[in-house]
Design a protein around this motif. Structure first.
Motif, mmCIF file in Angstrom:
data_model
loop_
_atom_site.group_PDB
_atom_site.id
_atom_site.type_symbol
_atom_site.label_atom_id
_atom_site.label_comp_id
_atom_site.label_asym_id
_atom_site.label_seq_id
_atom_site.Cartn_x
_atom_site.Cartn_y
_atom_site.Cartn_z
ATOM 1 N N ALA A 23 0.829 -1.181 0.027
ATOM 2 C CA ALA A 23 -0.076 -0.073 0.107
ATOM 3 C C ALA A 23 0.919 1.269 -0.117
ATOM 4 N N PRO A 24 0.416 2.366 -0.454
ATOM 5 C CA PRO A 24 1.077 3.701 -0.602
ATOM 6 C C PRO A 24 1.475 3.885 0.799
ATOM 7 N N SER A 25 2.642 4.435 0.775
ATOM 8 C CA SER A 25 3.304 4.829 2.502
ATOM 9 C C SER A 25 2.507 5.976 2.761
ATOM 10 N N GLY A 26 2.172 6.337 4.046
ATOM 11 C CA GLY A 26 1.444 7.638 4.311
ATOM 12 C C GLY A 26 0.018 7.393 4.254
ATOM 13 N N VAL A 27 -0.594 6.303 3.895
ATOM 14 C CA VAL A 27 -2.003 5.849 3.603
ATOM 15 C C VAL A 27 -2.368 4.927 4.496
ATOM 16 N N ASP A 33 -1.872 -4.730 4.104
ATOM 17 C CA ASP A 33 -0.741 -3.884 3.920
ATOM 18 C C ASP A 33 -0.233 -4.064 2.355
ATOM 19 N N GLY A 34 -0.717 -5.158 1.850
ATOM 20 C CA GLY A 34 -0.200 -5.540 0.510
ATOM 21 C C GLY A 34 -0.297 -6.818 0.158
ATOM 22 N N ALA A 35 0.505 -7.546 -0.969
ATOM 23 C CA ALA A 35 0.533 -8.759 -1.126
ATOM 24 C C ALA A 35 1.656 -9.204 -1.580
ATOM 25 N N TRP A 36 2.189 -10.561 -1.433
ATOM 26 C CA TRP A 36 3.559 -11.137 -1.735
ATOM 27 C C TRP A 36 3.132 -12.380 -2.506
ATOM 28 N N TRP A 37 3.774 -12.481 -3.726
ATOM 29 C CA TRP A 37 3.736 -13.733 -4.493
ATOM 30 C C TRP A 37 5.009 -14.495 -4.669
ATOM 31 N N PRO A 38 5.111 -15.433 -3.462
ATOM 32 C CA PRO A 38 6.193 -16.166 -3.545
ATOM 33 C C PRO A 38 6.258 -17.046 -4.676
ATOM 34 N N ARG A 39 7.455 -17.821 -5.295
ATOM 35 C CA ARG A 39 7.424 -18.774 -6.176
ATOM 36 C C ARG A 39 7.226 -19.981 -5.823
ATOM 37 N N SER A 40 7.614 -20.252 -4.527
ATOM 38 C CA SER A 40 7.408 -21.583 -3.875
ATOM 39 C C SER A 40 6.801 -21.556 -2.535
ATOM 40 N N ASP A 53 13.843 -6.966 -0.156
ATOM 41 C CA ASP A 53 13.143 -5.968 -0.674
ATOM 42 C C ASP A 53 12.457 -4.966 0.604
ATOM 43 N N ILE A 54 11.934 -5.749 1.783
ATOM 44 C CA ILE A 54 11.382 -4.895 2.619
ATOM 45 C C ILE A 54 12.511 -4.307 3.727
ATOM 46 N N ASP A 55 13.504 -4.654 3.881
ATOM 47 C CA ASP A 55 14.469 -4.196 4.840
ATOM 48 C C ASP A 55 14.830 -2.830 4.154
ATOM 49 N N GLU A 56 14.719 -2.860 2.966
ATOM 50 C CA GLU A 56 15.210 -1.248 2.140
ATOM 51 C C GLU A 56 14.348 -0.342 2.495
ATOM 52 N N ARG A 57 12.939 -0.712 2.339
ATOM 53 C CA ARG A 57 11.808 0.200 2.583
ATOM 54 C C ARG A 57 11.226 0.664 3.679
ATOM 55 N N TRP A 58 11.122 -0.536 4.831
ATOM 56 C CA TRP A 58 10.538 -0.320 5.878
ATOM 57 C C TRP A 58 11.492 -0.837 7.127
ATOM 58 N N GLY A 59 12.703 -1.071 7.038
ATOM 59 C CA GLY A 59 13.428 -1.499 8.078
ATOM 60 C C GLY A 59 13.469 -2.834 8.371
ATOM 61 N N ARG A 60 14.738 -3.291 8.809
ATOM 62 C CA ARG A 60 15.197 -4.658 9.086
ATOM 63 C C ARG A 60 13.965 -5.647 9.537
ATOM 64 N N ILE A 61 13.609 -6.667 8.880
ATOM 65 C CA ILE A 61 12.831 -7.677 9.506
ATOM 66 C C ILE A 61 13.392 -8.412 10.348
ATOM 67 N N THR A 62 12.740 -8.488 11.577
ATOM 68 C CA THR A 62 13.351 -9.403 12.628
ATOM 69 C C THR A 62 12.435 -10.692 13.014
ATOM 70 N N ARG A 63 11.001 -10.654 12.509
ATOM 71 C CA ARG A 63 10.005 -11.764 12.623
ATOM 72 C C ARG A 63 8.939 -11.835 11.837
ATOM 73 N N ALA A 130 -5.079 -6.082 -2.764
ATOM 74 C CA ALA A 130 -4.647 -6.261 -1.522
ATOM 75 C C ALA A 130 -3.836 -5.141 -1.134
ATOM 76 N N ALA A 131 -3.142 -4.211 -1.989
ATOM 77 C CA ALA A 131 -2.516 -2.907 -1.724
ATOM 78 C C ALA A 131 -3.270 -2.069 -1.723
ATOM 79 N N ASP A 132 -4.597 -2.052 -2.078
ATOM 80 C CA ASP A 132 -5.484 -0.780 -2.206
ATOM 81 C C ASP A 132 -5.930 -0.418 -0.813
ATOM 82 N N PRO A 133 -5.776 0.949 -0.470
ATOM 83 C CA PRO A 133 -6.023 1.145 0.860
ATOM 84 C C PRO A 133 -7.524 1.210 1.152
ATOM 85 N N ALA A 134 -8.464 1.353 0.098
ATOM 86 C CA ALA A 134 -9.789 1.132 0.293
ATOM 87 C C ALA A 134 -10.121 -0.325 0.379
ATOM 88 N N ASN A 135 -9.347 -1.414 0.339
ATOM 89 C CA ASN A 135 -9.688 -2.612 0.274
ATOM 90 C C ASN A 135 -10.039 -2.968 2.145
#
Length: 192
Positions: A23-27, A33-40, A53-63, A130-135
């Motif tokens: 979802a767009p930041s600030g909204v 909050d969005g969707a992930w399409w894994p390959r397996s 990908d998420i570490d760069e945008r939102w901070g280091r994933i811990t869990r 899934a990424a649409d803030p109105a969902n």
């Protein structure tokens, strides 16, 4: 029954970009909050790509937490670049079609997990919704609506694991699934 994963043959081994839609930041997003399409369904292969990908945008994933209904193996710790992500699971508290991602900032993202075998058109539609803030629909509601459009979902995670041995399938069945996985990997577009 224990599923065995052959990492050399999984589609995730062929590509290292996350197919992620946030979802767009600030909204203030809806239920997701969005969707992930894994390959397996192999968290050891898939999570490092997502984390990068998420570490760069939102901070280091811990869990992370998932529902074990859709993941054949859930390791307690998953090594990613420069750190380890702790994994947990909830059977009734968490929608079986989501992954909850926690960062040190503290931030929590609830992502729809688009089934790996979903075709590109259906996956793109699900990721956009899934990424649409109105969902306001849950992950299971979105997937049920997609199935209503004619998209199919496998009966169990072993239906799309290329080297999973099944009680009814012999070596020929395993080879057929590996061929299907390879052909799918070759046709998957990369969505960033």
């Amino acid at each position: 029954m224990t599923a065995t994963l052959d990492r050399a043959m999984t589609p995730a081994a062929l590509d290292s970009t996350a197919r992620l839609s946030l979802a767009p930041s600030g909204v203030r997003p809806g239920r997701l909050d969005g969707a992930w399409w894994p390959r397996s369904r192999d968290l050891l292969l898939e999570l490092p790509v997502l984390a990068a990908d998420i570490d760069e945008r939102w901070g280091r994933i811990t869990r992370i937490t998932v529902n074990p209904a859709r993941w054949p193996v859930i390791p307690r710790r998953i090594p990613v670049t420069g750190h380890t992500v702790h994994a947990g699971w909830f059977t009734t508290e968490q929608d079986e079609h989501t992954i909850a991602v926690f960062s040190y900032t503290p931030l929590r993202l609830n992502l729809l997990v688009v089934p790996p075998e979903t075709d590109a058109v259906d996956a793109a539609r699900l990721m956009s919704e899934a990424a649409d803030p109105a969902n306001t629909r849950t992950a299971s509601d979105l997937l049920a609506a997609e199935r209503g459009r004619g998209a199919a979902e496998p009966e169990s995670p072993s239906d799309f694991l290329p080297s999973a041995a099944t009680p009814s399938g012999g070596a020929g069945e395993v080879d057929r699934r590996a061929d299907v996985a390879r052909s799918r990997a070759a046709s998957w577009p990369v969505l960033a």
